[in-house]
Design an enzyme around this catalytic site. Sequence first.
Site, PDB file in Angstrom:
ATOM      1  N   ASP A  63      39.882  37.064  45.747  1.00 34.15           N
ATOM      2  CA  ASP A  63      39.075  36.046  45.064  1.00 34.15           C
ATOM      3  C   ASP A  63      37.853  35.656  45.890  1.00 34.15           C
ATOM      4  OD1 ASP A  63      38.353  34.250  43.049  1.00 34.15           O
ATOM      5  OD2 ASP A  63      39.480  32.604  43.954  1.00 34.15           O
ATOM      6  N   TYR A 164      40.759  46.907  40.069  1.00 32.40           N
ATOM      7  CA  TYR A 164      40.632  45.544  39.564  1.00 32.40           C
ATOM      8  C   TYR A 164      40.322  45.675  38.079  1.00 32.40           C
ATOM      9  CZ  TYR A 164      38.778  40.821  38.930  1.00 32.40           C
ATOM     10  OH  TYR A 164      38.541  39.541  38.484  1.00 32.40           O
ATOM     11  N   ASP A 203      45.114  44.359  41.030  1.00 30.08           N
ATOM     12  CA  ASP A 203      45.207  43.325  40.001  1.00 30.08           C
ATOM     13  C   ASP A 203      44.987  44.016  38.662  1.00 30.08           C
ATOM     14  OD1 ASP A 203      44.915  41.251  38.232  1.00 30.08           O
ATOM     15  OD2 ASP A 203      43.314  40.236  39.318  1.00 30.08           O
ATOM     16  N   ASN A 205      45.675  42.714  35.761  1.00 30.15           N
ATOM     17  CA  ASN A 205      45.312  41.706  34.764  1.00 30.15           C
ATOM     18  C   ASN A 205      46.170  41.750  33.511  1.00 30.15           C
ATOM     19  OD1 ASN A 205      43.461  39.584  35.159  1.00 30.15           O
ATOM     20  ND2 ASN A 205      41.814  41.065  35.537  1.00 30.15           N
ATOM     21  N   ASP A 300      43.883  32.705  45.162  1.00 28.48           N
ATOM     22  CA  ASP A 300      44.759  32.276  44.069  1.00 28.48           C
ATOM     23  C   ASP A 300      45.785  33.357  43.717  1.00 28.48           C
ATOM     24  OD1 ASP A 300      42.818  33.932  43.039  1.00 28.48           O
ATOM     25  OD2 ASP A 300      42.205  32.599  41.417  1.00 28.48           O
TER      26      ASP A 300
END
Length: 310
Positions: A63, A164, A203, A205, A300
């Site tokens: 992040d 990502y 990540d 998502n 986070d």
Amino acid sequence: MPKRAKKNEEGVDGEADNGTAAAKKEKKGKEPEAPILYEDPPEKLTSKDGRAANMKITSWNVDGLRAWVKKNGLDWVRKEDPDILCLQETKCAEKALPADITGMPEYPHKYWAGSEDKEGYSGVAMLCKTEPLNVTYGIGKEEHDKEGRVITAEFPDFFLVTAYVPNASRGLVRLDYRKTWDVDFRAYLCGLDARKPLVLCGDLNVAHQEIDLKNPKGNRKNAGFTPEEREGFTQLLEAGFTDSFRELYPDQAYAYTFWTYMMNARSKNVGWRLDYFVLSSALLPGLCDSKIRNTAMGSDHCPITLFLAV
């Protein structure tokens, strides 16, 4: 991945229920439920076929790389001491990388990818102790590659892909794009897998199943838990890949890797599991452990670590 509501692309999942709506509806005077926390169990360093782990890979959505370095993220990395470190959402052009990370002697081989059009957006990195045979950037499609979302490194026994994955965004305005990405990315991974087995980390998502987030009912129409995104991940698994964490811990609830900054979500463990190690079927016999390092701070997201015998 879910973020603070003020953000555009990354704000979506943070706007999801995440327990906040339910909390507001509670009657006054009702005692809040005590959070159920996940405790990372002891490491398993031997595979099912009896081999000792000889590869340790860590993945972390930071992040914002510069802020993460200032929060002492590298101190944790040095203690964890992975053979390969993969980072996502670096939000940092190569020319602006902190010297603390570019000068790390532990990882002499460092690779960076960033957004071509937007500064402070997206971005991935891979830091290796051993030099890969080859490194490529993107998946071979300009519409995806300009955002700096994928690095692939080839090693003697496997490919390592760090990604990502695009967020479907606030109001699901990028859901159609995400669906296109999922198809193209799956084709890219299948092409690699036909040559050599792979590890995908990053990540991604998506919280694949209801067990992968705290509040599934309130998030069915939110980015990261739409039927379309979940189906995209299902199709990836059906193409011959395995979610390493669920392979080892199929019924483990409350195991999350992301918590919005709002409403004290992390202390309450109101989170999502968005970060994965996905393996080709050929690598499964060497799977030793897939860890969620949820006590590591600085983002986070928390880091995840894979132990593999290759």
